[in-house]
Motif scaffolding. Structure first.
Motif, short mmCIF file in Angstrom:
data_model
loop_
_atom_site.label_atom_id
_atom_site.label_comp_id
_atom_site.label_asym_id
_atom_site.label_seq_id
_atom_site.Cartn_x
_atom_site.Cartn_y
_atom_site.Cartn_z
N LEU A 7 0.82 -1.20 0.00
CA LEU A 7 0.00 0.00 0.00
C LEU A 7 0.86 1.25 0.00
N ALA A 8 2.01 1.19 0.62
CA ALA A 8 2.91 2.34 0.58
C ALA A 8 3.31 2.63 -0.86
N LEU A 9 3.54 1.57 -1.63
CA LEU A 9 3.87 1.76 -3.05
C LEU A 9 2.69 2.38 -3.78
N ALA A 10 1.49 1.92 -3.43
CA ALA A 10 0.30 2.47 -4.06
C ALA A 10 0.12 3.93 -3.71
N LEU A 11 0.32 4.27 -2.43
CA LEU A 11 0.17 5.65 -2.01
C LEU A 11 1.20 6.55 -2.67
N SER A 12 2.41 6.03 -2.85
CA SER A 12 3.44 6.80 -3.53
C SER A 12 3.03 7.09 -4.96
N TRP A 13 2.44 6.09 -5.61
CA TRP A 13 1.96 6.27 -6.99
C TRP A 13 0.87 7.33 -7.03
N LEU A 14 -0.05 7.28 -6.09
CA LEU A 14 -1.14 8.24 -6.07
C LEU A 14 -0.63 9.64 -5.84
N ALA A 15 0.26 9.80 -4.87
CA ALA A 15 0.77 11.13 -4.55
C ALA A 15 1.48 11.76 -5.73
N SER A 16 2.17 10.95 -6.51
CA SER A 16 2.92 11.49 -7.65
C SER A 16 2.03 11.80 -8.83
N ALA A 17 0.80 11.27 -8.81
CA ALA A 17 -0.05 11.39 -9.99
C ALA A 17 -1.21 12.36 -9.81
N ASP A 18 -1.44 12.89 -8.60
CA ASP A 18 -2.71 13.55 -8.35
C ASP A 18 -2.64 15.08 -8.31
N SER A 19 -1.67 15.70 -8.86
CA SER A 19 -1.70 17.16 -8.90
C SER A 19 -2.68 17.62 -9.97
N TYR A 20 -3.56 18.56 -9.61
CA TYR A 20 -4.55 19.03 -10.58
C TYR A 20 -3.89 19.68 -11.78
N SER A 21 -2.81 20.36 -11.56
CA SER A 21 -2.13 21.04 -12.65
C SER A 21 -0.65 20.76 -12.56
N THR A 195 -10.13 21.85 -6.00
CA THR A 195 -9.89 21.10 -7.23
C THR A 195 -10.89 19.98 -7.45
N HIS A 196 -11.49 19.47 -6.38
CA HIS A 196 -12.51 18.43 -6.58
C HIS A 196 -13.69 18.98 -7.38
N TYR A 197 -14.10 20.21 -7.06
CA TYR A 197 -15.18 20.85 -7.81
C TYR A 197 -14.76 21.08 -9.27
N PRO A 225 -15.81 32.11 -1.33
CA PRO A 225 -16.20 33.41 -1.89
C PRO A 225 -15.06 34.35 -2.19
N ARG A 226 -13.90 34.19 -1.54
CA ARG A 226 -12.78 35.10 -1.76
C ARG A 226 -11.66 34.46 -2.57
N ALA A 227 -11.91 33.31 -3.13
CA ALA A 227 -10.88 32.59 -3.88
C ALA A 227 -10.90 33.01 -5.35
N VAL A 228 -9.83 33.62 -5.79
CA VAL A 228 -9.73 34.05 -7.19
C VAL A 228 -9.74 32.85 -8.12
N THR A 229 -8.98 31.79 -7.74
CA THR A 229 -8.89 30.62 -8.63
C THR A 229 -10.25 29.98 -8.87
N THR A 230 -11.11 30.01 -7.86
CA THR A 230 -12.44 29.42 -8.02
C THR A 230 -13.26 30.19 -9.06
N ARG A 231 -13.19 31.51 -8.99
CA ARG A 231 -13.93 32.31 -9.98
C ARG A 231 -13.32 32.18 -11.38
N VAL A 232 -12.01 32.06 -11.44
CA VAL A 232 -11.37 31.85 -12.74
C VAL A 232 -11.83 30.53 -13.34
N GLU A 233 -11.88 29.48 -12.54
CA GLU A 233 -12.34 28.19 -13.05
C GLU A 233 -13.81 28.25 -13.45
N ALA A 234 -14.60 28.99 -12.68
CA ALA A 234 -16.02 29.17 -13.06
C ALA A 234 -16.11 29.84 -14.43
N GLY A 235 -15.24 30.82 -14.67
CA GLY A 235 -15.21 31.46 -15.99
C GLY A 235 -14.76 30.50 -17.07
#
Length: 406
Positions: A7-21, A195-197, A225-235
C-alpha cells in the motif's frame, strides 16, 4: 512482504499522480531509467541468491509492471502468490498484468482474490479499479468499481484524494458516468478542496452538461467566496460551454479580487480569443506572460493568439516551444507546433517530429493522426503513412468497443 508495504507503493503512486495542474515533472524523473536498471540488476542478483525472496520478487515485478513489461512481471507475481497466497497487494499487481495483456480470465481471477482477501481495503480497491479503467473487461471493471464506490461512506476526508484519482482514471478512459460518481464522492468527503469541484465541473462541461457544470461551480464559489482561482475556473467552465459573455462577467468578478492575477488575465485572453479579438488577446497574453513567465498554459494560449494573425507564426512557435519547455507532456502543444510547421512553414520533417510526440502522448487525438499521415506522404514515406493509418484505425476500434461493450 506485508500489505502495508504494497500500500505504501500504491500511495506513492497516487501522490505522484494527483496534482490538478502538473505543469512540470519532477526533476528526479529524468534519472529514473538509469536508477531502475540499477535496481533491477540488484534485485536479479538477490533472486539468484534466493529464488524465493518475496521482497525481491515483488519489487522486481513492480518495476517491470511500471515499465509496461507485463509479460515479465506476471510470472514474478505468480511465483510470489505461490509462496504467499494471502497477499492482496501481489494479486492487485497480477490484476494489472492481466489488464496489460488483455487476459480477461486472469483479471477476473485476480479481482476475486483481492475481494476475498481484502474486502474493505479501500486504497487497494481504488487502485485496482483505476487499473481496470478502459480495459475492455466490462464485468470485472464494473464489479471492482462498484466495490470501491461502496466503501465511500466509511472513508474519512483523506479518502477524497483516492476518489479524485479514480475519477481521473475513468475520465481518461472516456467513461464519464463512472468518473462523475468518483469526483462527486471526492467532493462529498472533502468539500474544502477546490480542485474536486473543478474536475467534476470540467468533466460535465465537456460532456455537454452545461447546467450541472455551472451548478457545481456556483456551489464552489459559494464555498470559497474570496478565492480568485475558483472564480477563474467558473469562468473557464462558462467558456467551455460556449458562453463567453457569462465568462466575461465572472472574469470581471475575479478581477475585482485581484486584477493583476495571471490566471485572471489568462481567462480574459481566452475570452478575447473566442470572440476573435486577436490583437487584444495577444496584448493580454503578453501581459500575463510577463507576470508569470513560468506558466506553461499562458504561453500555450499566447501561441494560439499569435497563430491567428498573418505575421504571427514565429511568435506563436516561440510561445509554444516555451510552453513545451515548462510542460513537455501537453499533447496539444506538440499538435499545434506540428500544425504550424506543416501548414505555414511546409517543413514536414519537423512537423512529423512534433506530431509523433502528440499521438504518443494522446493516442485519441484524431487530428494529429490525420496530419501525421499526410506529413509522411508529403515526405514520400508511404510505409510509415500506412502504418500510422493502421494504428489510428486500431485506436478507433478500441474506443468503439469501450463505448459500446458487448
Amino acid at each position: 512482504m506485508k500489505l502495508q508495504v504494497a500500500l505504501a507503493l500504491a500511495l506513492s503512486w497516487l501522490a505522484s499522480a494527483d496534482s490538478y495542474s502538473q505543469s512540470q515533472p519532477a526533476r528526479s524523473a529524468q534519472n529514473e531509467p538509469a536508477a531502475n536498471q540499477t535496481a533491477k540488476h540488484q534485485l536479479l542478483l538477490a533472486l539468484a541468491r534466493d529464488p524465493n525472496d518475496t521482497k525481491a520478487l515483488f519489487q522486481l515485478g513492480r518495476l517491470m509492471a511500471d515499465e509496461g513489461d507485463f509479460a515479465s512481471a506476471g510470472p514474478l507475481f505468480q511465483k510470489y502468490v505461490a509462496i504467499s497466497p494471502g497477499e492482496p497487494g501481489a494479486w492487485a499487481y497480477l490484476l494489472r498484468c492481466a489488464v496489460g495483456q488483455h487476459d480477461v480470465r486472469a483479471a477476473d481471477a485476480a479481482q476475486r482474490q483481492i475481494e476475498m482477501l481484502a474486502p474493505t481495503n479501500f486504497a487497494l480497491h481504488a487502485q485496482a479499479a483505476c487499473w481496470l479503467a478502459g480495459s475492455g473487461t466490462s464485468e470485472v471493471t464494473g464489479r471492482e468499481f462498484e466495490l470501491a464506490m461502496s466503501l465511500a461512506p466509511k472513508q474519512t476526508r483523506s479518502g477524497a484524494l483516492w476518489y479524485s484519482r479514480l475519477g481521473q482514471c475513468y475520465e481518461h478512459a472516456q467513461d464519464p458516468n463512472r468518473a462523475t460518481r468518483a469526483f462527486q464522492a471526492a467532493i462529498d468527503l472533502d468539500p474544502d478542496t477546490e480542485t474536486h469541484y473543478f474536475r467534476l465541473a470540467h468533466l460535465l462541461s465537456r460532456e455537454g452538461k452545461v447546467g450541472p457544470a455551472s451548478e457545481i461551480m456556483a456551489s464552489a464559489v459559494e464555498h470559497f467566496p474570496r478565492a480568485v482561482t475558483t472564480r477563474v475556473e467558473a469562468g473557464n467552465i462558462e467558456l467551455e460551454a460556449a458562453n463567453p459573455e457569462r465568462a466575461l462577467e465572472v472574469q470581471h468578478q475575479a478581477a475585482t479580487l485581484d486584477p493583476q492575477s495571471p490566471g485572471v488575465l489568462l481567462l480574459l485572453g481566452r475570452i478575447q480569443l473566442t470572440q476573435r479579438r486577436y490583437p487584444e488577446a495577444i496584448a493580454t497574453m503578453e501581459q500575463a506572460a510577463r507576470l508569470a513567465p513560468a506558466d506553461a498554459s499562458i504561453h500555450f494560449y499566447a501561441g494560439q493568439a499569435w497563430m491567428k494573425t498573418e505575421q504571427g507564426t514565429q511568435r506563436a512557435i516561440e510561445h509554444f516551444k516555451r510552453s513545451l519547455d515548462l510542460d513537455p507532456n501537453r499533447a496539444s502543444t506538440y499538435y499545434w507546433l506540428g500544425s504550424l510547421y506543416f501548414h505555414r512553414d511546409h517543413d514536414y520533417r519537423v512537423a512529423v517530429r512534433y506530431l509523433e510526440q502528440a499521438v504518443d502522448r494522446t493516442p485519441e487525438l484524431e487530428a494529429a493522426h490525420q496530419m501525421l499521415i499526410q506529413a509522411y506522404k508529403r515526405l514520400g514515406e508511404d510505409a510509415k503513412a500506412a502504418g500510422q493509418l493502421r494504428r489510428y484505425e486500431e485506436i478507433v476500434q478500441k474506443r468503439t468497443k469501450v463505448e459500446n461493450p458487448e
